[in-house]
Design a protein around this motif. Structure first.
Motif, PDB file in Angstrom:
ATOM      1  N   MET A   1       0.823  -1.211   0.060  1.00  0.00           N
ATOM      2  CA  MET A   1       0.151   0.068   0.002  1.00  0.00           C
ATOM      3  C   MET A   1       0.900   1.334   0.011  1.00  0.00           C
ATOM      4  SD  MET A   1      -3.271   0.998   2.519  1.00  0.00           S
ATOM      5  CE  MET A   1      -4.494   0.421   1.802  1.00  0.00           C
ATOM      6  N   ILE A   2       0.315   2.164  -0.807  1.00  0.00           N
ATOM      7  CA  ILE A   2       1.424   3.457  -1.002  1.00  0.00           C
ATOM      8  C   ILE A   2       0.721   4.357  -0.032  1.00  0.00           C
ATOM      9  CG2 ILE A   2       2.104   5.133  -2.415  1.00  0.00           C
ATOM     10  CD1 ILE A   2       1.590   3.289  -4.757  1.00  0.00           C
ATOM     11  N   THR A   3       1.596   5.258   0.486  1.00  0.00           N
ATOM     12  CA  THR A   3       1.490   6.127   1.580  1.00  0.00           C
ATOM     13  C   THR A   3       2.215   7.362   1.124  1.00  0.00           C
ATOM     14  OG1 THR A   3       2.521   5.458   3.322  1.00  0.00           O
ATOM     15  CG2 THR A   3       0.402   4.858   3.364  1.00  0.00           C
ATOM     16  N   TYR A   4       1.554   8.525   1.677  1.00  0.00           N
ATOM     17  CA  TYR A   4       2.376   9.938   1.525  1.00  0.00           C
ATOM     18  C   TYR A   4       2.351  10.436   2.828  1.00  0.00           C
ATOM     19  CZ  TYR A   4       2.845   9.553  -3.557  1.00  0.00           C
ATOM     20  OH  TYR A   4       3.044   9.280  -4.630  1.00  0.00           O
ATOM     21  N   LYS A   5       3.365  11.093   3.355  1.00  0.00           N
ATOM     22  CA  LYS A   5       3.170  11.794   4.584  1.00  0.00           C
ATOM     23  C   LYS A   5       3.228  13.542   4.262  1.00  0.00           C
ATOM     24  CE  LYS A   5       6.382  11.139   7.750  1.00  0.00           C
ATOM     25  NZ  LYS A   5       7.388  11.407   8.632  1.00  0.00           N
ATOM     26  N   VAL A   6       2.068  14.144   4.439  1.00  0.00           N
ATOM     27  CA  VAL A   6       1.654  15.472   4.290  1.00  0.00           C
ATOM     28  C   VAL A   6       1.720  16.213   5.645  1.00  0.00           C
ATOM     29  CG1 VAL A   6      -0.109  16.436   3.155  1.00  0.00           C
ATOM     30  CG2 VAL A   6       0.047  14.329   2.687  1.00  0.00           C
ATOM     31  N   ILE A   7       2.061  17.498   5.393  1.00  0.00           N
ATOM     32  CA  ILE A   7       1.725  18.339   6.400  1.00  0.00           C
ATOM     33  C   ILE A   7       0.663  19.167   6.543  1.00  0.00           C
ATOM     34  CG2 ILE A   7       2.962  20.366   7.601  1.00  0.00           C
ATOM     35  CD1 ILE A   7       4.737  17.785   7.572  1.00  0.00           C
ATOM     36  N   CYS A   8      -0.166  19.063   7.619  1.00  0.00           N
ATOM     37  CA  CYS A   8      -1.411  19.782   7.806  1.00  0.00           C
ATOM     38  C   CYS A   8      -1.047  21.175   7.885  1.00  0.00           C
ATOM     39  CB  CYS A   8      -1.933  19.202   8.894  1.00  0.00           C
ATOM     40  SG  CYS A   8      -3.527  20.100   9.481  1.00  0.00           S
ATOM     41  N   PHE A   9      -2.127  21.875   7.031  1.00  0.00           N
ATOM     42  CA  PHE A   9      -1.718  23.337   6.926  1.00  0.00           C
ATOM     43  C   PHE A   9      -2.113  24.069   8.219  1.00  0.00           C
ATOM     44  CE2 PHE A   9      -5.904  23.228   5.521  1.00  0.00           C
ATOM     45  CZ  PHE A   9      -6.456  24.549   6.019  1.00  0.00           C
ATOM     46  N   CYS A  10      -3.192  23.541   8.953  1.00  0.00           N
ATOM     47  CA  CYS A  10      -3.405  24.254  10.160  1.00  0.00           C
ATOM     48  C   CYS A  10      -2.763  24.011  11.465  1.00  0.00           C
ATOM     49  CB  CYS A  10      -4.929  23.538  10.398  1.00  0.00           C
ATOM     50  SG  CYS A  10      -6.042  24.787  11.461  1.00  0.00           S
ATOM     51  N   CYS A  11      -2.399  22.677  11.843  1.00  0.00           N
ATOM     52  CA  CYS A  11      -1.729  22.370  13.161  1.00  0.00           C
ATOM     53  C   CYS A  11      -0.160  22.071  12.816  1.00  0.00           C
ATOM     54  CB  CYS A  11      -2.549  21.217  13.736  1.00  0.00           C
ATOM     55  SG  CYS A  11      -2.335  19.723  13.158  1.00  0.00           S
ATOM     56  N   LYS A  12      -0.016  22.105  11.472  1.00  0.00           N
ATOM     57  CA  LYS A  12       1.416  21.865  11.072  1.00  0.00           C
ATOM     58  C   LYS A  12       1.953  20.336  11.539  1.00  0.00           C
ATOM     59  CE  LYS A  12       1.801  25.875   9.524  1.00  0.00           C
ATOM     60  NZ  LYS A  12       0.764  26.259   8.559  1.00  0.00           N
ATOM     61  N   THR A  13       1.329  19.489  11.659  1.00  0.00           N
ATOM     62  CA  THR A  13       1.655  18.044  12.065  1.00  0.00           C
ATOM     63  C   THR A  13       1.699  17.313  10.715  1.00  0.00           C
ATOM     64  OG1 THR A  13      -0.621  17.446  12.849  1.00  0.00           O
ATOM     65  CG2 THR A  13       0.943  18.439  14.505  1.00  0.00           C
ATOM     66  N   ALA A  14       2.548  16.302  10.957  1.00  0.00           N
ATOM     67  CA  ALA A  14       2.563  15.327   9.660  1.00  0.00           C
ATOM     68  C   ALA A  14       1.528  14.262   9.918  1.00  0.00           C
ATOM     69  CB  ALA A  14       3.865  14.717   9.769  1.00  0.00           C
ATOM     70  N   PHE A  15       1.018  13.709   8.960  1.00  0.00           N
ATOM     71  CA  PHE A  15      -0.068  12.647   8.808  1.00  0.00           C
ATOM     72  C   PHE A  15       0.012  11.990   7.527  1.00  0.00           C
ATOM     73  CE2 PHE A  15      -2.422  15.964   6.596  1.00  0.00           C
ATOM     74  CZ  PHE A  15      -3.333  15.361   5.694  1.00  0.00           C
ATOM     75  N   LEU A  16      -0.222  10.676   7.567  1.00  0.00           N
ATOM     76  CA  LEU A  16      -0.354   9.661   6.267  1.00  0.00           C
ATOM     77  C   LEU A  16      -1.570   9.918   5.574  1.00  0.00           C
ATOM     78  CD1 LEU A  16       1.452   6.819   7.833  1.00  0.00           C
ATOM     79  CD2 LEU A  16       2.635   8.643   6.669  1.00  0.00           C
ATOM     80  N   VAL A  17      -1.494   9.847   4.042  1.00  0.00           N
ATOM     81  CA  VAL A  17      -2.724   9.741   3.219  1.00  0.00           C
ATOM     82  C   VAL A  17      -2.457   8.286   2.583  1.00  0.00           C
ATOM     83  CG1 VAL A  17      -3.453  10.770   1.305  1.00  0.00           C
ATOM     84  CG2 VAL A  17      -2.535  12.190   2.866  1.00  0.00           C
ATOM     85  N   GLU A  18      -3.287   7.634   2.828  1.00  0.00           N
ATOM     86  CA  GLU A  18      -3.176   6.134   2.259  1.00  0.00           C
ATOM     87  C   GLU A  18      -3.843   6.047   0.898  1.00  0.00           C
ATOM     88  OE1 GLU A  18      -4.807   3.815   5.321  1.00  0.00           O
ATOM     89  OE2 GLU A  18      -3.054   4.059   6.610  1.00  0.00           O
ATOM     90  N   GLU A  19      -3.217   5.181   0.071  1.00  0.00           N
ATOM     91  CA  GLU A  19      -3.733   4.709  -0.991  1.00  0.00           C
ATOM     92  C   GLU A  19      -5.234   4.408  -1.113  1.00  0.00           C
ATOM     93  OE1 GLU A  19      -2.606   2.235  -4.954  1.00  0.00           O
ATOM     94  OE2 GLU A  19      -1.747   1.520  -3.097  1.00  0.00           O
ATOM     95  N   GLY A  20      -6.148   4.928  -1.900  1.00  0.00           N
ATOM     96  CA  GLY A  20      -7.624   4.551  -2.134  1.00  0.00           C
ATOM     97  C   GLY A  20      -8.523   5.688  -1.391  1.00  0.00           C
ATOM     98  N   SER A  21      -7.906   6.353  -0.561  1.00  0.00           N
ATOM     99  CA  SER A  21      -8.783   7.331   0.348  1.00  0.00           C
ATOM    100  C   SER A  21      -8.815   8.507  -0.642  1.00  0.00           C
ATOM    101  CB  SER A  21      -8.012   7.728   1.494  1.00  0.00           C
ATOM    102  OG  SER A  21      -6.968   8.583   1.254  1.00  0.00           O
ATOM    103  N   PRO A  22     -10.173   9.371  -0.431  1.00  0.00           N
ATOM    104  CA  PRO A  22     -10.219  10.566  -1.250  1.00  0.00           C
ATOM    105  C   PRO A  22      -9.273  11.396  -1.082  1.00  0.00           C
ATOM    106  CG  PRO A  22     -12.155   9.933   0.159  1.00  0.00           C
ATOM    107  CD  PRO A  22     -11.088   9.074   0.539  1.00  0.00           C
TER     108      PRO A  22
END
Length: 57
Positions: A1-22
């Motif tokens: 499964m492919i995931t990307y680490k993205v930075i939240c523009f609001c709280c500036k924490t990193a979260f993962l975006v998983e393949e298949g999600s909107p």
């Protein structure tokens, strides 16, 4: 499964975006866009809903 680490523009924490999600599809279309984590997404939704209800009443 492919995931990307993205930075939240609001709280500036990193979260993962998983393949298949909107959010993953949005990220793939625009990798330079601004994205919010689930907590901040919910806060933004509640604030928008509160603002809309304030205008309707």
């Amino acid at each position: 499964m492919i995931t990307y680490k993205v930075i939240c523009f609001c709280c500036k924490t990193a979260f993962l975006v998983e393949e298949g999600s909107p959010k993953y599809q949005l990220y793939k279309k625009n990798m330079n866009g601004k994205f919010a984590c689930e907590n901040c997404d919910h806060k933004v939704y509640l604030e928008a809903r509160k603002g809309l209800m304030g205008k309707l009443l």
